[in-house]
Scaffold this active site. Sequence first.
Site, PDB file in Angstrom:
ATOM      1  N   HIS A 226       0.880  -1.181   0.000  1.00  0.00           N
ATOM      2  CA  HIS A 226       0.000   0.000   0.000  1.00  0.00           C
ATOM      3  C   HIS A 226       0.909   1.219   0.000  1.00  0.00           C
ATOM      4  CE1 HIS A 226      -2.539   3.228   1.290  1.00  0.00           C
ATOM      5  NE2 HIS A 226      -2.139   3.196   2.545  1.00  0.00           N
ATOM      6  N   TYR A 257      -6.754   8.423  -0.258  1.00  0.00           N
ATOM      7  CA  TYR A 257      -7.129   9.229   0.901  1.00  0.00           C
ATOM      8  C   TYR A 257      -6.078  10.312   1.119  1.00  0.00           C
ATOM      9  CZ  TYR A 257      -3.710   6.335   3.460  1.00  0.00           C
ATOM     10  OH  TYR A 257      -2.557   5.686   3.863  1.00  0.00           O
ATOM     11  N   ASP A 548     -27.101 -23.412  11.720  1.00  0.00           N
ATOM     12  CA  ASP A 548     -28.324 -24.198  11.586  1.00  0.00           C
ATOM     13  C   ASP A 548     -28.089 -25.189  10.459  1.00  0.00           C
ATOM     14  OD1 ASP A 548     -28.537 -22.274   9.471  1.00  0.00           O
ATOM     15  OD2 ASP A 548     -30.676 -22.704   9.339  1.00  0.00           O
TER      16      ASP A 548
END
Length: 840
Positions: A226, A257, A548
């Site tokens: 980055h 940014y 579930d």
Amino acid sequence: MSEPTNRASAVIVGAGIVGNSLAYHLARLGWRDLVLVDKGPMPNPGGSTGHASNFIFPVDYSKMMTELTEDSSAQYKELDVFTESGGIEVARTEARRQELRRRASAAKAWGVPHELLSPAGVAKLVPYIDVEAILEGLYFPTVGVVDSLRAGTLMREQAQQMGALAVRANTEIVGIDLSPDRRRVKVVRTTGGDIETDVCAICCGVWSPRIARMAGASIPLTPIVHQMISVGPIPLFADTVGEIVYPIVRDMDTNMYERQHGGDMEVGSYAHRPIIVQPEEIPSIEESVLSPTELPFTQDDFDPQLQDALELMPELLGDEKVGIRYAINGLISMTPDGHPVLGETPEVKGLWSVAASWIKEGPGIGRAVAEWMTGSAPEIDIHETDIARFYDHQRTREHVAARAQEGFNKMYGIVHPAEQWESQRPTRLSPVYERERELGAVFFETVGWERPFWYASNESLLERYGDRVMPRSAEWESRWWSPIINAEHLAMRDACGLVDLSAFVVFDIAGPGALPAVQSLTVAQMDVPVGRVVYTPLLDERGGFKSDLTIMRLGAQQFRVVTGGATGMSEKKWFLDHLPEDGSAQLTDLTSAWTTFGLWGPRARDVLQVCTDDDVSNAGFSFGTCRPVELGGIRVLASRISYVGELGWELHVPIEEGARAWETLWQAGHDHGIVAVGIGVYGTTGRLEKGYRAFGNELTGDYNIVEAGMARPSVKKDEFIGKAPYLDQRDREPAALLCTLTVDDHRSASGSLRYMLGGEPVLSLEGEQLVDEKGRPSYVTSAGSGPSVGKHLLLAYLPIAYAKQGSALTVEYLSESYPVTVAVVGSTPLFDPDNERVRS
């Protein structure tokens, strides 16, 4: 405790914000004899924490990440290392403006303060922005910056002051020894000596995969670059007291940014080419000019982004007096699906991954994992981050790198909730994949499986059903969707549908201890006759939903578990972790041995009866039972259940005979109106009309069985995980109830018809947010068409005062309010409320 020790309750590897936070929270929970190890010096050992830009925006891509960020911000504030500055996401394009409005709705749904701003409103807060370059802004007043190194130091020191922690800086991990059976951590070997321990938590970010491999485990992440620069000195910032005065700006359309840092402006980019660095390629401390995670800057990659920044802030960044004073290719962690990688590794007991966390959620993750390691379900539901979720192919270096490269430039991207990955496809194929391609299947990927979502060959059904297919005109809601889904739905309801369910995870629990094992995990009674099929939730220690799934009793000592592919590996580990230590029950994963087809609709029995001499009448094969049947010369396991609310069966077929079974059913159904039906019907339209709950949507750790409308008349005597809190839940009035809502009017202010996709806030008629007595805001958990009832359907938990049939409410979508009505409270289906069709 400050002296070196040769024995530890846990060894924590990595002294960045995550490792320090984990040590602190374990100490708070009563752990002692902890050892924190890092190969670098304190307080900045050289990891990603040391070079992070350290700002925090409160809204993330999921509710879970938003909650972790909120908790982290609160912890930073408690440590007095948080400076609130506010932050603005700006839109340069109309598409981004729409995305900001979707994010504003998400913020409202999750209770995050925000405000949409005109360009002039943005300029009032950020006077150096070029208002001609933007269309709108989304302002979050609670955005701030933190001193993450100071926060880590304070947490580490507090753990030491409790007498719980020893710190070994400048100490490298050189190996991890396991028990003789290679299943458990026993010793962590370091350059400072060996440490006996049963628990090792890997918190070292980009180095995590390398440390895990020492124990024969994998942590699927990759370091990726980055880029960030610091420009200054900025004359406007010259008189700044402290670190920041002006709001941070996210220039979302350019993946960048800009944020004030004292007298400088930091500019960061996710727009450059993805640059992967393998963990073993990271330089040592001695080889590094700055630190191992601050690599030399590659100017050519950043030049286009710098031009974008100059367009947005020309006077400030274009000043000839300012220059680049610091520039790095900083390393961060990326995973194949973008989530953190947390939890005990499936390969080795006691080896925990606490990896791929950023500054903004670090302390929250530290707290959650500490709770998990202590034997309790984390207060924040973090099931999405479970390291056990990954399949073997997702752990390969090639897959991790490919998905990280694809995902990197989407960091600030406009990502549709149904958007599909393009890389590493196809990987896992159904035995009828080629047949489905011939039918024009549009494939969506789930954990590697190519699953038909709809079939182009069914386009002719659109004319048959006309406006009943509920067409959509807006591009966003039409993306990754087709009215063919609704046509397939109606054709199934009219006659019969054939659904490929090959992505199911299937495993057997067998042995003398099988019954007690499954009883200890399931809410439902499992001591049932052989041949019964039981749908049951699994609970965590707090009584929230763990899963579930469906379990078939195939023998006195054999139970077959069938569950969804997305969470199947996590559920497999949950079962494995709770099998009896005496080996009286064993788990066998049969996923790659079986394929599953769903045959449903009012003509399903007619189709099946053509293929078999077995009695499949209602009297001969009742609902909720299973047994082997012959299907055109193939022996299959037929289970009479339904997730779409129709008569029919799940047919479990040996995978090598799957293609023949499909063709047998297809030919038999020719005279009975059979159609190929995609997962769009199975997972959305059929499910929502029946009000069936989905794990991860309605069934999460945030709500309980009573609130979900799934409480059974009585509770079995056998003990099971979560039983005590479940009994307590049954004794209390619920704070909210799950309801089905119908949208009354889809017309937007522009006149176009809009359709919610899920995640939107549910509001009162006056526009007030609905919040239950536990502080949980109401939002749409699932949304989709209900073609058989002619309504767009929403599921949402509502506070008791609003959970009344006929209540009029609103739902906010794209900053506009749409009227909705509570159609059903609880589990009664909107379609076929007496379940006559499924039991016919």
